[in-house]
Motif scaffolding. Structure first.
Motif, PDB file in Angstrom:
ATOM      1  N   GLY A 182       0.775  -1.234   0.000  1.00 30.79           N
ATOM      2  CA  GLY A 182       0.000   0.000   0.000  1.00 30.79           C
ATOM      3  C   GLY A 182       0.805   1.282   0.000  1.00 30.79           C
ATOM      4  O   GLY A 182       0.255   2.358  -0.217  1.00 30.79           O
ATOM      5  N   ALA A 183       2.111   1.197   0.250  1.00 32.87           N
ATOM      6  CA  ALA A 183       2.947   2.401   0.200  1.00 32.87           C
ATOM      7  C   ALA A 183       3.284   2.738  -1.243  1.00 32.87           C
ATOM      8  O   ALA A 183       3.272   1.877  -2.123  1.00 32.87           O
ATOM      9  CB  ALA A 183       4.227   2.193   1.003  1.00 32.87           C
ATOM     10  N   ALA A 184       3.587   4.010  -1.496  1.00 34.94           N
ATOM     11  CA  ALA A 184       3.971   4.467  -2.838  1.00 34.94           C
ATOM     12  C   ALA A 184       5.048   5.531  -2.726  1.00 34.94           C
ATOM     13  O   ALA A 184       5.083   6.285  -1.741  1.00 34.94           O
ATOM     14  CB  ALA A 184       2.768   5.026  -3.592  1.00 34.94           C
ATOM     15  N   VAL A 185       5.910   5.593  -3.726  1.00 35.45           N
ATOM     16  CA  VAL A 185       6.993   6.583  -3.746  1.00 35.45           C
ATOM     17  C   VAL A 185       7.105   7.190  -5.143  1.00 35.45           C
ATOM     18  O   VAL A 185       7.193   6.458  -6.137  1.00 35.45           O
ATOM     19  CB  VAL A 185       8.352   5.961  -3.347  1.00 35.45           C
ATOM     20  CG1 VAL A 185       9.484   6.967  -3.537  1.00 35.45           C
ATOM     21  CG2 VAL A 185       8.318   5.474  -1.905  1.00 35.45           C
ATOM     22  N   LEU A 186       7.094   8.516  -5.198  1.00 36.10           N
ATOM     23  CA  LEU A 186       7.377   9.234  -6.439  1.00 36.10           C
ATOM     24  C   LEU A 186       8.883   9.432  -6.527  1.00 36.10           C
ATOM     25  O   LEU A 186       9.482  10.059  -5.646  1.00 36.10           O
ATOM     26  CB  LEU A 186       6.674  10.585  -6.459  1.00 36.10           C
ATOM     27  CG  LEU A 186       6.951  11.455  -7.694  1.00 36.10           C
ATOM     28  CD1 LEU A 186       6.351  10.838  -8.946  1.00 36.10           C
ATOM     29  CD2 LEU A 186       6.430  12.875  -7.494  1.00 36.10           C
ATOM     30  N   VAL A 187       9.506   8.897  -7.571  1.00 37.14           N
ATOM     31  CA  VAL A 187      10.959   8.967  -7.748  1.00 37.14           C
ATOM     32  C   VAL A 187      11.305  10.087  -8.723  1.00 37.14           C
ATOM     33  O   VAL A 187      10.816  10.110  -9.855  1.00 37.14           O
ATOM     34  CB  VAL A 187      11.511   7.625  -8.272  1.00 37.14           C
ATOM     35  CG1 VAL A 187      13.029   7.705  -8.431  1.00 37.14           C
ATOM     36  CG2 VAL A 187      11.127   6.483  -7.339  1.00 37.14           C
ATOM     37  N   CYS A 188      12.182  11.003  -8.276  1.00 37.52           N
ATOM     38  CA  CYS A 188      12.633  12.124  -9.111  1.00 37.52           C
ATOM     39  C   CYS A 188      14.113  11.923  -9.433  1.00 37.52           C
ATOM     40  O   CYS A 188      14.975  12.182  -8.575  1.00 37.52           O
ATOM     41  CB  CYS A 188      12.428  13.452  -8.390  1.00 37.52           C
ATOM     42  SG  CYS A 188      10.717  13.790  -7.923  1.00 37.52           S
ATOM     43  N   PRO A 189      14.459  11.459 -10.634  1.00 37.03           N
ATOM     44  CA  PRO A 189      15.863  11.245 -10.993  1.00 37.03           C
ATOM     45  C   PRO A 189      16.631  12.567 -11.050  1.00 37.03           C
ATOM     46  O   PRO A 189      16.057  13.642 -11.216  1.00 37.03           O
ATOM     47  CB  PRO A 189      15.778  10.606 -12.382  1.00 37.03           C
ATOM     48  CG  PRO A 189      14.366  10.122 -12.516  1.00 37.03           C
ATOM     49  CD  PRO A 189      13.541  11.076 -11.715  1.00 37.03           C
ATOM     50  N   GLY A 190      17.953  12.448 -10.937  1.00 39.53           N
ATOM     51  CA  GLY A 190      18.803  13.619 -11.082  1.00 39.53           C
ATOM     52  C   GLY A 190      19.292  13.794 -12.506  1.00 39.53           C
ATOM     53  O   GLY A 190      18.825  13.126 -13.422  1.00 39.53           O
ATOM     54  N   GLY A 191      20.261  14.696 -12.661  1.00 38.28           N
ATOM     55  CA  GLY A 191      20.812  14.987 -13.981  1.00 38.28           C
ATOM     56  C   GLY A 191      21.128  16.447 -14.164  1.00 38.28           C
ATOM     57  O   GLY A 191      21.301  16.924 -15.285  1.00 38.28           O
ATOM     58  N   GLY A 192      21.225  17.190 -13.052  1.00 39.01           N
ATOM     59  CA  GLY A 192      21.623  18.596 -13.125  1.00 39.01           C
ATOM     60  C   GLY A 192      20.618  19.498 -13.795  1.00 39.01           C
ATOM     61  O   GLY A 192      20.971  20.600 -14.217  1.00 39.01           O
ATOM     62  N   HIS A 193      19.373  19.064 -13.916  1.00 39.37           N
ATOM     63  CA  HIS A 193      18.318  19.822 -14.604  1.00 39.37           C
ATOM     64  C   HIS A 193      18.638  20.027 -16.084  1.00 39.37           C
ATOM     65  O   HIS A 193      18.045  20.868 -16.737  1.00 39.37           O
ATOM     66  CB  HIS A 193      18.072  21.177 -13.924  1.00 39.37           C
ATOM     67  CG  HIS A 193      17.660  21.050 -12.492  1.00 39.37           C
ATOM     68  ND1 HIS A 193      16.397  20.652 -12.105  1.00 39.37           N
ATOM     69  CD2 HIS A 193      18.360  21.239 -11.341  1.00 39.37           C
ATOM     70  CE1 HIS A 193      16.326  20.625 -10.786  1.00 39.37           C
ATOM     71  NE2 HIS A 193      17.498  20.969 -10.302  1.00 39.37           N
ATOM     72  N   ARG A 194      19.626  19.241 -16.584  1.00 38.73           N
ATOM     73  CA  ARG A 194      19.961  19.258 -18.011  1.00 38.73           C
ATOM     74  C   ARG A 194      19.456  17.995 -18.704  1.00 38.73           C
ATOM     75  O   ARG A 194      19.219  17.980 -19.908  1.00 38.73           O
ATOM     76  CB  ARG A 194      21.474  19.365 -18.208  1.00 38.73           C
ATOM     77  CG  ARG A 194      22.065  20.679 -17.725  1.00 38.73           C
ATOM     78  CD  ARG A 194      23.568  20.730 -17.950  1.00 38.73           C
ATOM     79  NE  ARG A 194      24.103  22.020 -17.564  1.00 38.73           N
ATOM     80  CZ  ARG A 194      24.456  22.355 -16.318  1.00 38.73           C
ATOM     81  NH1 ARG A 194      24.322  21.470 -15.346  1.00 38.73           N
ATOM     82  NH2 ARG A 194      24.925  23.563 -16.051  1.00 38.73           N
ATOM     83  N   MET A 195      19.345  16.935 -17.913  1.00 38.36           N
ATOM     84  CA  MET A 195      18.876  15.643 -18.403  1.00 38.36           C
ATOM     85  C   MET A 195      18.356  14.879 -17.206  1.00 38.36           C
ATOM     86  O   MET A 195      18.470  15.331 -16.056  1.00 38.36           O
ATOM     87  CB  MET A 195      20.019  14.868 -19.068  1.00 38.36           C
ATOM     88  CG  MET A 195      21.150  14.566 -18.100  1.00 38.36           C
ATOM     89  SD  MET A 195      22.490  13.667 -18.883  1.00 38.36           S
ATOM     90  CE  MET A 195      23.612  13.460 -17.473  1.00 38.36           C
TER      91      MET A 195
END
Length: 292
Positions: free
Chosen positions: A76-89
């Motif tokens: 029942g748990a959930a996680v939104l994953v935000c990858p990195g990349g220096g805001h360039r990719m």
């Protein structure tokens, strides 16, 4: 006959995918556009193709990719994953798909965000405006689909790597600049995470003060990461001052971008995901009856 059958199959696939790519099913995931007609104010760019595979750029139609765990493991748990990349990719494989695979192995619904990039070539986006707008919309989409995906709305967190950690900070601590006006009923849902996981996050978005209602945090970085160990130390102290639950792991070596530890040479970094699993267990995030 074979040619007609082949064309029919192609047509069926196109229909299932959707003309605008709003949602389509893959072997283990579903991709959903954050806004059906494109990001508000940038609708005309929604059909522009992304670039890359492991490293994604030219994102104008932000999406989430939903990975559901096996039904017998889902908690029942959930996680939104935000990858990195220096805001360039976006480092979509090592800091997106691999994170989702690990979370799924724990019974957690993983949702990987492709957000707009302010430092991409000729970008028209603002770092502290459009990326957090995308993340807030993604959190609301998770809540709007909670019943369908088997998600407890009291156990939805955010996980950010590097630049993605900055996006998480801006959303979790209200350090973004310009929220969107609601465009539909989804935008009226709560976007705040119930917990945050920050993996060598960048310095942007760190609040002046952590409020007492801030989400519990799991923090991790290598001490020799010149860029992104200081935000961990700063956040740890601010969390302690606020009296909000926090756990921090600072490894002596490892520098930046050790991802999920799969390619690390140091044993401590290879094993760090288990520390996260321990934190989930110790704080009852695996408990189907938990209400945090």
């Amino acid at each position: 006959m074979k040619t007609r059958l082949f064309k029919s199959l192609l047509l069926l696939i196109a229909i299932m995918a959707g003309v605008n790519g709003d949602a389509f099913a893959q072997a283990d995931s579903t991709v959903i556009s954050l806004w059906k007609n494109g990001a508000p104010g940038f609708e005309s760019r929604r059909t522009e193709p992304e670039k890359g595979d492991k490293y994604i750029s030219n994102i104008h139609n932000p999406t989430i990719t939903v990975y559901l765990p096996p039904k017998d493991k889902a908690n029942g748990a959930a996680v939104l994953v935000c990858p990195g990349g220096g805001h360039r990719m976006l480092v979509i494989n090592s800091e997106g798909r691999e994170a989702a695979q690990f979370l799924n192995s724990l019974g957690i619904v993983a949702v990987v965000l492709k957000y707009r990039l302010a430092r991409d070539t000729n970008s028209v986006y603002k770092l502290d405006v459009h990326a957090p707008q995308d993340a807030m919309r993604a959190m609301r989409l998770i809540r709007s689909n909670a019943q369908q995906w088997g998600v407890d709305t009291a156990r939805i967190g955010m996980m950010g790597f590097s630049a993605g950690g900055e996006v998480v900070d801006m959303v979790a601590f209200n350090t973004y600049k310009q929220p969107l006006k609601p465009v539909d009923v989804i935008d009226k849902l709560n976007y705040k995470p119930n917990f945050v996981i920050l993996v060598y996050p960048g310095p942007l978005g760190v609040p002046q003060k952590v409020e007492r209602d801030a989400p519990p945090a799991f923090l991790i970085a290598a001490n020799d990461d010149v860029c992104c160990s200081p935000p961990i130390v700063t956040l740890l102290q601010k969390y302690r001052e606020a009296g909000v639950p926090v756990e921090a792991h600072i490894f002596s070596k490892g520098d930046h971008a050790f991802n999920m530890g799969k390619r690390a040479k140091l044993q401590s970094l290879k094993a760090w995901p288990q520390r996260l699993a321990d934190w989930f267990a110790d704080n009852d995030y695996f408990n189907k009856q938990a209400s945090k």
